[in-house]
Design an enzyme around this catalytic site. Structure first.
Site, short mmCIF file in Angstrom:
data_model
loop_
_atom_site.label_atom_id
_atom_site.label_comp_id
_atom_site.label_asym_id
_atom_site.label_seq_id
_atom_site.Cartn_x
_atom_site.Cartn_y
_atom_site.Cartn_z
N SER A 105 0.81 -1.22 0.00
CA SER A 105 0.00 0.00 0.00
C SER A 105 0.85 1.27 0.00
O SER A 105 0.34 2.34 -0.30
CB SER A 105 -0.94 0.02 1.22
N LYS A 139 1.62 4.07 7.53
CA LYS A 139 0.93 4.95 6.59
C LYS A 139 1.42 6.39 6.74
O LYS A 139 2.01 6.78 7.74
CB LYS A 139 -0.59 4.92 6.85
#
Length: 220
Positions: free
Chosen positions: A138, A176
Site C-alpha cells: 500500500s 501509513k
C-alpha cells in the site's frame, strides 16, 4: 603545454616515491638494471624515478608495483582507492537496533512485539529507535514488501510524515502517511488501490513513531 613548475606537494611526492623505490630495491636485493629488465621501462626513466627527478606515470607505477610485489598505492599514494576524506570503518560509530516483527503496508496485520533481528546502522539514531519489516504494497513505490523501516519513537507526527500506528485497540499495526483532518487522523496509503484508514474517537489508534530511515531489502 607542460607546466614549468611542480606544486610543493608534487615536489614532496617525488622525494617520497624515490625513497620508497630505493627502499624496495634494497629489500629485494637487486639492481636498477633488474628493474629495467623486469618492467620494460627504459633505463633513463627508471633512473629518473629512483633519483626523484620525475613523477612516474600511473602505468609505470603499476609495472613497478608488480615487479616489487606491492600494491601500487604503496609506491604512489595518488593511486590509493580510498578517498582522502573517507572515515576508516573502524572509526564509524555503529548503532545496533532491534527489528520488531512486521508492520502492514496494506491492511493492518496483527501487531508483533517480538525481536526477530538486529540492524547495525552508522550515524546518530534517537534513543529507543527500532526497525520494522514492511509487509504489503500500500506504500509503493516508496516502501516495498520486505523493506526495513527505522522508527523514531514519538507520538507527534507532522502531516505528510510516515508513521507506524497501532489500530483496532492496539491489536493491529500499519505503516501509513499521516494527515490530520479536524479531530481525526487519516492514515494515507500511497498506492491508489488502497483506501485511507480514519482514526477518530470511535476508531482510536496510537502512533508508535515516525519513519526516519528505510533500508531496501527487496522481497522477503
Amino acid at each position: 603545454m607542460a607546466r614549468a613548475e611542480l606544486t610543493p606537494q608534487e615536489k614532496q611526492l617525488k622525494k617520497e616515491i624515490s625513497a620508497t623505490l630505493n627502499r624496495l630495491l634494497e629489500a629485494k636485493g637487486c639492481k636498477k638494471i633488474d628493474v629495467v629488465n623486469g618492467t620494460g621501462i627504459n633505463n633513463s626513466t627508471i633512473y629518473d624515478y629512483f633519483n626523484g627527478k620525475f613523477l612516474p606515470t600511473q602505468k609505470n607505477v603499476i609495472k613497478l608495483a608488480a615487479f616489487f610485489h606491492v600494491k601500487p598505492e604503496e609506491i604512489d599514494p595518488r593511486l590509493d582507492p580510498t578517498p582522502s576524506n573517507a572515515i576508516p570503518i573502524n572509526r564509524i560509530e555503529l548503532h545496533r537496533i532491534p527489528v520488531i516483527g512486521t508492520i502492514a503496508c496494506g491492511d493492518p496485520i496483527d501487531a508483533e512485539q517480538n525481536v526477530v533481528d538486529y540492524l547495525e546502522l552508522p550515524g546518530h539514531l534517537p534513543d529507543g529507535a527500532f526497525a520494522l519489516i514492511c509487509e504489503g504494497d500500500s506504500m509503493e513505490p516508496g516502501l516495498q514488501d520486505g523493506d526495513r523501516v527505522v522508527i523514531e519513537p514519538t507520538p507527534n507526527v507532522e502531516d505528510g510524515e510516515v508513521a507506524a500506528v497501532l489500530v483496532d485497540g492496539d491489536t493491529k499495526a500499519t505503516l501509513k502517511q499521516v494527515r490530520h483532518v479536524g479531530d481525526t487522523i487519516w492514515l494515507m496509503p500511497t498506492n491508489p488501490a488502497y483506501s485511507p484508514i480514519v482514526l477518530d474517537k470511535d476508531h482510536p489508534g496510537r502512533i508508535l513513531g515516525k519513519k526516519i530511515q528505510m533500508i531496501r531489502y527487496g522481497s522477503r
